[in-house]
Every structure is written in C-alpha cells, then in structure tokens.
Design a protein around this motif. Structure first.
Motif, short mmCIF file in Angstrom:
data_model
loop_
_atom_site.label_atom_id
_atom_site.label_comp_id
_atom_site.label_asym_id
_atom_site.label_seq_id
_atom_site.Cartn_x
_atom_site.Cartn_y
_atom_site.Cartn_z
N HIS A 165 6.54 -5.37 -4.64
CA HIS A 165 6.09 -4.14 -5.15
C HIS A 165 6.76 -2.49 -4.56
N GLY A 193 1.36 -9.74 5.10
CA GLY A 193 0.77 -9.86 3.67
C GLY A 193 1.03 -8.39 3.14
N ALA A 194 1.09 -7.27 3.87
CA ALA A 194 1.52 -5.95 3.55
C ALA A 194 3.04 -5.90 3.34
N TRP A 226 3.81 -7.60 0.16
CA TRP A 226 3.57 -6.66 -1.17
C TRP A 226 4.41 -5.82 -1.29
N ALA A 235 4.26 0.18 -2.78
CA ALA A 235 4.20 0.57 -1.41
C ALA A 235 4.60 2.09 -1.45
#
Length: 150
Positions: A58, A50-51, A54, A62
């Motif tokens: 984005h 998920g990170a 992300w 980050a």
C-alpha cells in the motif's frame, strides 16, 4: 527526481518500504551483537518487516501515514525550537535563527493536515525540515561556543 504529481506518491511509499527493509537488517545485526537487549531488536525487526511489507503493498497509504507522522514531528520540533531559542536570548545573540526555524517548522505542520495538493507539498517541507534541523544545530553550536567563552 520527485515532482509535484501523483506518480511521486507511490514512489515515496516504496522508498519508505526500502528504508524499513534497511532498518530491519540493521536490527538483525544489532540483535546478533547485543545479548542483553537482543529480544527488543528482534521485536523491532519483526515490526520493521511488517511495515516494509505494508509500505510495498500500500504505497499510497505509506505516503499518507508518513505525511501525518512528519506533520506531528514538525509541530513538536518547531515548538521545541521556539521555546529553546526564546529561552537562550540572554546567552546567545543569534537566538532569532532558532526562532525563525521553529516558526517555519510549525508552518510545515499545516501541509500534513490538508488534502492531496498540500500533502504533496510535504515533499518540499521534508527538505526544509532537514534544512531547519541544520540551522538549529548551527544555533546550538553558537550557543555552546558562546557559553565556553563566558
């Protein structure tokens, strides 16, 4: 090569995403080899995926999140280095090296809390953080060596 300009910001965000992908693969391997804590490694894997998504979607976000987290780590590590070096004055004649590293780390915290130009300077502070971490490890090695001789 990263520079002090706006093109380095998304590059670092994408690199953070790549680190999360590698960490995810590591967690999958750990989950397959450790039965007792396998559930925790699978949970970590899901969080890392998920990170990574992300960070890839984005990259600016980050980078800013990374700057904030590094700032927190700098203040915590700098405070710890200050306290441990002052506490080791009697046992280690080179205690002042840890004191200087702790002060420099705490100054680096400032960079993570400022606007874009100062946060971009965080690129340099991350390098300094690695350098000061090495200095701190050398100080600990001197402490251990001195303690063994006593």
């Amino acid at each position: 090569m990263l520079h002090f300009n706006t093109t380095s910001v998304p590059t670092i965000g994408i690199l953070i995403g790549a680190v999360f992908v590698i960490a995810s693969a590591s967690e999958i391997l750990l989950a397959s080899t450790r039965a007792s804590w396998g559930w925790q490694h699978i949970l970590d894997d899901v969080l890392f995926i998920g990170a990574a998504i992300w960070a890839f979607v984005h990259p600016y976000g980050a980078f800013w999140a990374f700057a904030t987290i590094v700032g927190l780590l700098l203040i915590l590590r700098g405070s710890l280095d200050l306290v441990t070096s002052i506490n080791a004055r009697d046992a280690n004649p080179d205690w002042w090296l840890g004191l200087l590293a702790g002060i420099a780390e705490i100054i680096g915290f400032w960079a993570s809390q400022q606007a874009f130009p100062a946060r971009a300077a965080l690129l340099i502070w991350v390098g300094y953080f690695a350098l000061f971490r090495g200095i701190s490890d050398i100080v600990v090695a001197f402490e251990v060596r001195h303690a063994e001789r006593s």
